[in-house]
Motif scaffolding. Structure first.
Motif, PDB file in Angstrom:
ATOM      1  N   MET A 115      92.301  75.581  46.040  1.00  0.00           N
ATOM      2  CA  MET A 115      93.255  76.273  46.901  1.00  0.00           C
ATOM      3  C   MET A 115      93.518  75.459  48.162  1.00  0.00           C
ATOM      4  SD  MET A 115      92.476  80.358  46.812  1.00  0.00           S
ATOM      5  CE  MET A 115      93.769  80.700  47.989  1.00  0.00           C
ATOM      6  N   ALA A 116      94.688  75.692  48.720  1.00  0.00           N
ATOM      7  CA  ALA A 116      95.042  75.153  50.031  1.00  0.00           C
ATOM      8  C   ALA A 116      95.797  76.249  50.766  1.00  0.00           C
ATOM      9  CB  ALA A 116      95.897  73.899  49.891  1.00  0.00           C
ATOM     10  N   PHE A 129      94.699  82.598  63.801  1.00  0.00           N
ATOM     11  CA  PHE A 129      94.442  82.446  62.364  1.00  0.00           C
ATOM     12  C   PHE A 129      93.080  82.985  61.926  1.00  0.00           C
ATOM     13  CE2 PHE A 129      97.125  78.675  63.481  1.00  0.00           C
ATOM     14  CZ  PHE A 129      98.283  79.110  62.867  1.00  0.00           C
ATOM     15  N   ASP A 130      92.250  83.389  62.866  1.00  0.00           N
ATOM     16  CA  ASP A 130      90.853  83.710  62.557  1.00  0.00           C
ATOM     17  C   ASP A 130      90.672  84.707  61.423  1.00  0.00           C
ATOM     18  OD1 ASP A 130      90.206  81.950  64.562  1.00  0.00           O
ATOM     19  OD2 ASP A 130      89.281  83.442  65.882  1.00  0.00           O
ATOM     20  N   SER A 131      91.370  85.819  61.444  1.00  0.00           N
ATOM     21  CA  SER A 131      91.155  86.837  60.408  1.00  0.00           C
ATOM     22  C   SER A 131      91.597  86.338  59.031  1.00  0.00           C
ATOM     23  CB  SER A 131      91.872  88.143  60.770  1.00  0.00           C
ATOM     24  OG  SER A 131      93.256  87.934  60.892  1.00  0.00           O
ATOM     25  N   ILE A 132      92.662  85.558  58.987  1.00  0.00           N
ATOM     26  CA  ILE A 132      93.122  85.008  57.711  1.00  0.00           C
ATOM     27  C   ILE A 132      92.127  83.979  57.199  1.00  0.00           C
ATOM     28  CG2 ILE A 132      94.968  83.734  56.550  1.00  0.00           C
ATOM     29  CD1 ILE A 132      96.879  84.865  58.725  1.00  0.00           C
ATOM     30  N   LEU A 133      91.585  83.164  58.089  1.00  0.00           N
ATOM     31  CA  LEU A 133      90.618  82.146  57.668  1.00  0.00           C
ATOM     32  C   LEU A 133      89.336  82.765  57.129  1.00  0.00           C
ATOM     33  CD1 LEU A 133      91.133  79.497  60.483  1.00  0.00           C
ATOM     34  CD2 LEU A 133      91.932  79.410  58.102  1.00  0.00           C
ATOM     35  N   VAL A 134      88.931  83.893  57.676  1.00  0.00           N
ATOM     36  CA  VAL A 134      87.748  84.591  57.149  1.00  0.00           C
ATOM     37  C   VAL A 134      88.032  85.059  55.725  1.00  0.00           C
ATOM     38  CG1 VAL A 134      86.329  86.677  57.362  1.00  0.00           C
ATOM     39  CG2 VAL A 134      86.782  85.264  59.368  1.00  0.00           C
ATOM     40  N   TYR A 136      90.280  83.903  53.629  1.00  0.00           N
ATOM     41  CA  TYR A 136      90.425  82.711  52.796  1.00  0.00           C
ATOM     42  C   TYR A 136      89.051  82.165  52.389  1.00  0.00           C
ATOM     43  CZ  TYR A 136      91.938  77.956  51.516  1.00  0.00           C
ATOM     44  OH  TYR A 136      92.165  76.765  50.869  1.00  0.00           O
ATOM     45  N   SER A 137      88.152  82.072  53.337  1.00  0.00           N
ATOM     46  CA  SER A 137      86.804  81.583  53.067  1.00  0.00           C
ATOM     47  C   SER A 137      86.068  82.483  52.067  1.00  0.00           C
ATOM     48  CB  SER A 137      86.021  81.493  54.373  1.00  0.00           C
ATOM     49  OG  SER A 137      84.708  81.089  54.144  1.00  0.00           O
ATOM     50  N   LEU A 138      86.230  83.778  52.216  1.00  0.00           N
ATOM     51  CA  LEU A 138      85.592  84.721  51.288  1.00  0.00           C
ATOM     52  C   LEU A 138      86.151  84.573  49.876  1.00  0.00           C
ATOM     53  CD1 LEU A 138      85.434  87.840  53.614  1.00  0.00           C
ATOM     54  CD2 LEU A 138      83.477  86.510  52.766  1.00  0.00           C
ATOM     55  N   VAL A 139      87.453  84.385  49.748  1.00  0.00           N
ATOM     56  CA  VAL A 139      88.075  84.194  48.435  1.00  0.00           C
ATOM     57  C   VAL A 139      87.554  82.904  47.798  1.00  0.00           C
ATOM     58  CG1 VAL A 139      90.267  83.688  47.266  1.00  0.00           C
ATOM     59  CG2 VAL A 139      90.135  85.570  48.909  1.00  0.00           C
ATOM     60  N   LEU A 140      87.503  81.829  48.582  1.00  0.00           N
ATOM     61  CA  LEU A 140      86.975  80.563  48.063  1.00  0.00           C
ATOM     62  C   LEU A 140      85.556  80.741  47.543  1.00  0.00           C
ATOM     63  CD1 LEU A 140      88.154  78.054  50.824  1.00  0.00           C
ATOM     64  CD2 LEU A 140      89.064  78.237  48.503  1.00  0.00           C
ATOM     65  N   SER A 141      84.731  81.409  48.314  1.00  0.00           N
ATOM     66  CA  SER A 141      83.338  81.613  47.945  1.00  0.00           C
ATOM     67  C   SER A 141      83.207  82.509  46.716  1.00  0.00           C
ATOM     68  CB  SER A 141      82.586  82.226  49.132  1.00  0.00           C
ATOM     69  OG  SER A 141      81.264  82.510  48.785  1.00  0.00           O
ATOM     70  N   LEU A 145      86.031  78.421  44.383  1.00  0.00           N
ATOM     71  CA  LEU A 145      87.169  77.513  44.401  1.00  0.00           C
ATOM     72  C   LEU A 145      86.951  76.403  45.421  1.00  0.00           C
ATOM     73  CD1 LEU A 145      90.017  80.188  44.391  1.00  0.00           C
ATOM     74  CD2 LEU A 145      89.085  78.956  42.432  1.00  0.00           C
ATOM     75  N   ASN A 146      87.556  75.263  45.160  1.00  0.00           N
ATOM     76  CA  ASN A 146      87.519  74.139  46.096  1.00  0.00           C
ATOM     77  C   ASN A 146      88.614  74.302  47.137  1.00  0.00           C
ATOM     78  OD1 ASN A 146      85.512  72.693  44.558  1.00  0.00           O
ATOM     79  ND2 ASN A 146      87.139  72.261  43.094  1.00  0.00           N
ATOM     80  N   ASP A 147      88.264  74.097  48.390  1.00  0.00           N
ATOM     81  CA  ASP A 147      89.245  74.120  49.480  1.00  0.00           C
ATOM     82  C   ASP A 147      89.814  72.717  49.620  1.00  0.00           C
ATOM     83  OD1 ASP A 147      90.749  74.509  51.761  1.00  0.00           O
ATOM     84  OD2 ASP A 147      89.021  74.589  53.105  1.00  0.00           O
ATOM     85  N   LEU A 148      91.105  72.572  49.322  1.00  0.00           N
ATOM     86  CA  LEU A 148      91.742  71.258  49.419  1.00  0.00           C
ATOM     87  C   LEU A 148      92.254  70.957  50.818  1.00  0.00           C
ATOM     88  CD1 LEU A 148      93.647  71.146  46.019  1.00  0.00           C
ATOM     89  CD2 LEU A 148      91.384  70.243  46.596  1.00  0.00           C
ATOM     90  N   GLY A 149      92.313  71.981  51.658  1.00  0.00           N
ATOM     91  CA  GLY A 149      92.728  71.753  53.030  1.00  0.00           C
ATOM     92  C   GLY A 149      93.641  72.836  53.558  1.00  0.00           C
ATOM     93  N   LYS A 150      93.913  72.729  54.855  1.00  0.00           N
ATOM     94  CA  LYS A 150      94.717  73.720  55.551  1.00  0.00           C
ATOM     95  C   LYS A 150      95.648  73.009  56.530  1.00  0.00           C
ATOM     96  CE  LYS A 150      90.425  75.971  56.325  1.00  0.00           C
ATOM     97  NZ  LYS A 150      89.855  75.042  55.446  1.00  0.00           N
TER      98      LYS A 150
END
Length: 179
Positions: A115-116, A129-134, A136-141, A145-150
């Protein structure tokens, strides 16, 4: 070569979020297959929490809308890019409705491995962006999924304001980095 699906959550055509997603696409399509879907062009109802998908044949949803098209696209792509404007510290309602509809066992048939994230905010607050990044991090975990970047862009409220921002190059380069 990846098969990339970009979900654009903005309803504003040719707006800052779409321009950022297009810059990413231009870089990514050098080495990959890339498709952009503007979520606003599809009729996607919010999840009603009925749990029908949990027990139905093929885990299909009880709602008959365009989400079935999105499910098929997610079965085919290995990289998912979320592109959204930030409305009151969250992603757009259209994109949120789509994401909530991924609460189905059908998600086990998706091919997504990476994901990116592309976000555009009119505000310049450092925490915008803080709430969205939290989330996003939870979905990745959760999905491993691999985080390709933001690419996170602040202070671009007016339509087209992003054209004056180096973030378009950042998005292009992020797209180019995917091989």
């Amino acid at each position: 070569m990846s098969k990339i699906l970009i979900l654009v959550g903005s309803v504003r055509k040719n707006g800052n979020t779409e321009l950022l997603a297009n810059a990413f696409k231009q870089g990514a399509e050098k080495h990959n297959s890339v498709e952009i879907i503007s979520v606003a062009d599809y009729k996607i109802n919010p999840c009603v929490g009925c749990e029908y998908c949990q027990n139905s044949d093929g885990n299909v949803c009880a709602q008959n809308d365009d989400m079935k098209i999105i499910y098929e696209k997610l079965k085919e792509c290995d990289t998912l890019v979320i592109a959204s404007p930030v409305y009151f510290y969250g992603i757009s309602a259209q994109l949120k409705a789509l994401i909530d509809r991924l609460h189905t066992p059908m998600r086990n048939t998706f091919s997504v491995k990476n994901m990116a994230l592309l976000l555009v905010a009119g505000a310049s607050l450092p925490q915008v962006f803080d709430s969205i990044l939290v989330q996003y991090s939870l979905v990745l975990s959760y999905f491993k999924l691999n985080d390709l970047g933001k690419v996170l862009v602040t202070d671009v409220r007016q339509k087209g304001a992003i054209k004056e921002n180096k973030s378009l190059l950042d998005a292009y380069n992020l797209g180019m980095s995917i091989k």
